[in-house]
Scaffold this motif. Structure first.
Motif, mmCIF file in Angstrom:
data_model
loop_
_atom_site.group_PDB
_atom_site.id
_atom_site.type_symbol
_atom_site.label_atom_id
_atom_site.label_comp_id
_atom_site.label_asym_id
_atom_site.label_seq_id
_atom_site.Cartn_x
_atom_site.Cartn_y
_atom_site.Cartn_z
ATOM 1 N N ARG A 11 18.595 5.867 14.076
ATOM 2 C CA ARG A 11 19.541 6.945 14.390
ATOM 3 C C ARG A 11 18.770 8.225 14.711
ATOM 4 O O ARG A 11 18.102 8.790 13.849
ATOM 5 N N LYS A 12 18.927 8.678 15.929
ATOM 6 C CA LYS A 12 18.178 9.836 16.417
ATOM 7 C C LYS A 12 18.514 11.116 15.653
ATOM 8 O O LYS A 12 17.642 11.942 15.407
ATOM 9 N N ASP A 13 19.771 11.304 15.303
ATOM 10 C CA ASP A 13 20.196 12.546 14.657
ATOM 11 C C ASP A 13 20.849 12.294 13.301
ATOM 12 O O ASP A 13 21.760 13.013 12.898
ATOM 13 N N GLY A 14 20.380 11.305 12.586
ATOM 14 C CA GLY A 14 20.973 10.950 11.312
ATOM 15 C C GLY A 14 20.367 11.692 10.131
ATOM 16 O O GLY A 14 19.690 12.721 10.282
ATOM 17 N N ASN A 15 20.599 11.154 8.955
ATOM 18 C CA ASN A 15 20.121 11.757 7.716
ATOM 19 C C ASN A 15 18.608 11.895 7.668
ATOM 20 O O ASN A 15 18.080 12.924 7.244
ATOM 21 N N ALA A 85 8.934 8.915 7.813
ATOM 22 C CA ALA A 85 10.316 9.261 7.477
ATOM 23 C C ALA A 85 11.208 8.111 7.943
ATOM 24 O O ALA A 85 11.196 7.753 9.125
ATOM 25 N N PHE A 86 11.938 7.532 6.993
ATOM 26 C CA PHE A 86 12.804 6.413 7.362
ATOM 27 C C PHE A 86 13.869 6.173 6.300
ATOM 28 O O PHE A 86 13.713 6.575 5.147
ATOM 29 N N PRO A 87 14.944 5.486 6.707
ATOM 30 C CA PRO A 87 15.948 5.083 5.725
ATOM 31 C C PRO A 87 15.469 3.830 5.001
ATOM 32 O O PRO A 87 14.748 3.013 5.565
ATOM 33 N N SER A 153 6.313 12.338 -2.057
ATOM 34 C CA SER A 153 7.450 11.567 -1.595
ATOM 35 C C SER A 153 8.722 12.342 -1.915
ATOM 36 O O SER A 153 8.821 12.984 -2.958
ATOM 37 N N LEU A 154 9.683 12.263 -1.011
ATOM 38 C CA LEU A 154 10.970 12.885 -1.238
ATOM 39 C C LEU A 154 12.049 11.932 -0.763
ATOM 40 O O LEU A 154 12.051 11.530 0.401
ATOM 41 N N GLY A 155 12.920 11.551 -1.682
ATOM 42 C CA GLY A 155 14.032 10.674 -1.344
ATOM 43 C C GLY A 155 15.338 11.446 -1.404
ATOM 44 O O GLY A 155 15.539 12.280 -2.281
ATOM 45 N N ALA A 156 16.214 11.162 -0.448
ATOM 46 C CA ALA A 156 17.501 11.849 -0.386
ATOM 47 C C ALA A 156 18.618 10.823 -0.329
ATOM 48 O O ALA A 156 18.698 10.039 0.612
ATOM 49 N N LEU A 161 26.976 12.857 0.103
ATOM 50 C CA LEU A 161 26.777 14.081 0.865
ATOM 51 C C LEU A 161 25.721 13.843 1.945
ATOM 52 O O LEU A 161 24.594 13.439 1.634
ATOM 53 N N ALA A 162 26.075 14.085 3.195
ATOM 54 C CA ALA A 162 25.112 13.931 4.285
ATOM 55 C C ALA A 162 23.923 14.856 4.050
ATOM 56 O O ALA A 162 24.080 15.972 3.555
ATOM 57 N N VAL A 163 22.743 14.392 4.417
ATOM 58 C CA VAL A 163 21.524 15.175 4.189
ATOM 59 C C VAL A 163 21.609 16.534 4.869
ATOM 60 O O VAL A 163 21.214 17.549 4.296
ATOM 61 N N LYS A 164 22.133 16.595 6.080
ATOM 62 C CA LYS A 164 22.190 17.883 6.793
ATOM 63 C C LYS A 164 23.098 18.897 6.090
ATOM 64 O O LYS A 164 23.034 20.085 6.375
ATOM 65 N N GLU A 165 23.920 18.429 5.154
ATOM 66 C CA GLU A 165 24.785 19.317 4.372
ATOM 67 C C GLU A 165 24.245 19.563 2.956
ATOM 68 O O GLU A 165 24.827 20.325 2.187
ATOM 69 N N ASN A 166 23.140 18.936 2.627
ATOM 70 C CA ASN A 166 22.558 19.011 1.294
ATOM 71 C C ASN A 166 21.456 20.077 1.271
ATOM 72 O O ASN A 166 20.272 19.780 1.419
ATOM 73 N N THR A 167 21.862 21.308 1.092
ATOM 74 C CA THR A 167 20.919 22.429 1.144
ATOM 75 C C THR A 167 19.764 22.301 0.154
ATOM 76 O O THR A 167 18.610 22.541 0.533
#
Length: 180
Positions: A11-15, A85-87, A153-156, A161-167
Motif C-alpha cells: 500500500r503506497k499511502d497506508g499505515n 518499514a513494512f506491515p 525498532s518501532l511498532g505501530a 486507530l490509523a497510524v496517520k491519526e496516531n500523533t
C-alpha cells in the motif's frame, strides 16, 4: 549519512508509509541524505540458490537473475543506514521485503559491517501482539550476523486507530529518525 529507506508495504499511502514518512522527516531535520525505495514497484525474483553470485569470489551483487535487484545493490552498498518499514503479515515480513532480503545473499557479508539498521512495523489486531517481536528478533539476528548495528525498532498497532491519526506514534517515529 546516506539513508536507504525500504518500504515493504504493498500500500503506497497506508499505515506503514505514514510511519516511514514521519521517521524520514525527522532524519531530514539532521541533514541526512535519504533515498526511498518502494519494493512493491520493483521486480525482484526469488533467489534460486544457484551460487552464481559467489563464483567471482567478490560478492558484489552480480546475480545471474535479471531484475531490479541489480539497481538496488549499489544503493545498499552506498547506504550508511538502512531503514526497513513494512506491515507484519502472519507473524513475519511481507513477501516484498523477504524477496529483497533473500537476494542480499549476492553481496559479500563483510560489506554490511558498520552499517546501521532501523525497523518500523505496522500491524492490525490489538496489543499485545507477538508479530512485531518475532520480526524484530529476526532482524536483530540478521544484524548480528552481518556486523550491522541494530539501532531501534518501532511498532505501530493500527487496529483501532490509523497510524496517520496516531500523533504519539508519529512523534516517536520522528524522534527516532532525528536520532540517526
Amino acid at each position: 549519512m546516506n539513508c536507504l529507506a525500504l518500504l515493504g508495504s504493498p500500500r503506497k499511502d497506508g499505515n506503514t508509509a505514514a510511519l516511514l514518512t514521519s521517521f524520514l522527516d525527522g532524519a531530514a531535520t539532521k541533514g541526512h541524505t535519504v533515498r526511498t525505495v518502494r519494493l512493491q514497484e520493483k521486480k525482484i525474483l526469488p533467489c534460486t540458490g544457484c551460487n552464481g553470485c559467489k563464483k567471482d569470489g567478490k560478492g558484489t551483487g552480480r546475480c545471474v537473475l535479471t531484475d531490479d535487484m541489480g539497481g538496488l545493490y549499489p544503493m545498499v552498498l552506498e547506504a550508511d543506514v538502512i531503514v526497513h518499514a513494512f506491515p507484519v503479515y502472519w507473524w513475519s515480513m511481507p513477501a516484498q521485503t523477504k524477496l529483497f532480503q533473500d537476494r542480499l545473499y549476492a553481496l559479500d557479508y563483510g560489506l554490511f559491517s558498520g552499517k546501521k539498521m532501523y525497523l518500523l512495523t505496522t500491524y492490525g489486531g490489538e496489543d499485545p501482539n507477538s508479530g512485531p517481536d518475532i520480526v524484530e528478533r529476526t532482524f536483530r539476528d540478521v544484524c548480528g550476523f552481518l556486523g550491522m548495528e541494530f539501532r531501534g525498532s518501532l511498532g505501530a498497532c493500527s487496529g483501532s486507530l490509523a497510524v496517520k491519526e496516531n500523533t504519539p506514534i508519529l512523534e516517536k517515529a520522528f524522534r527516532m529518525g532525528a536520532g540517526i
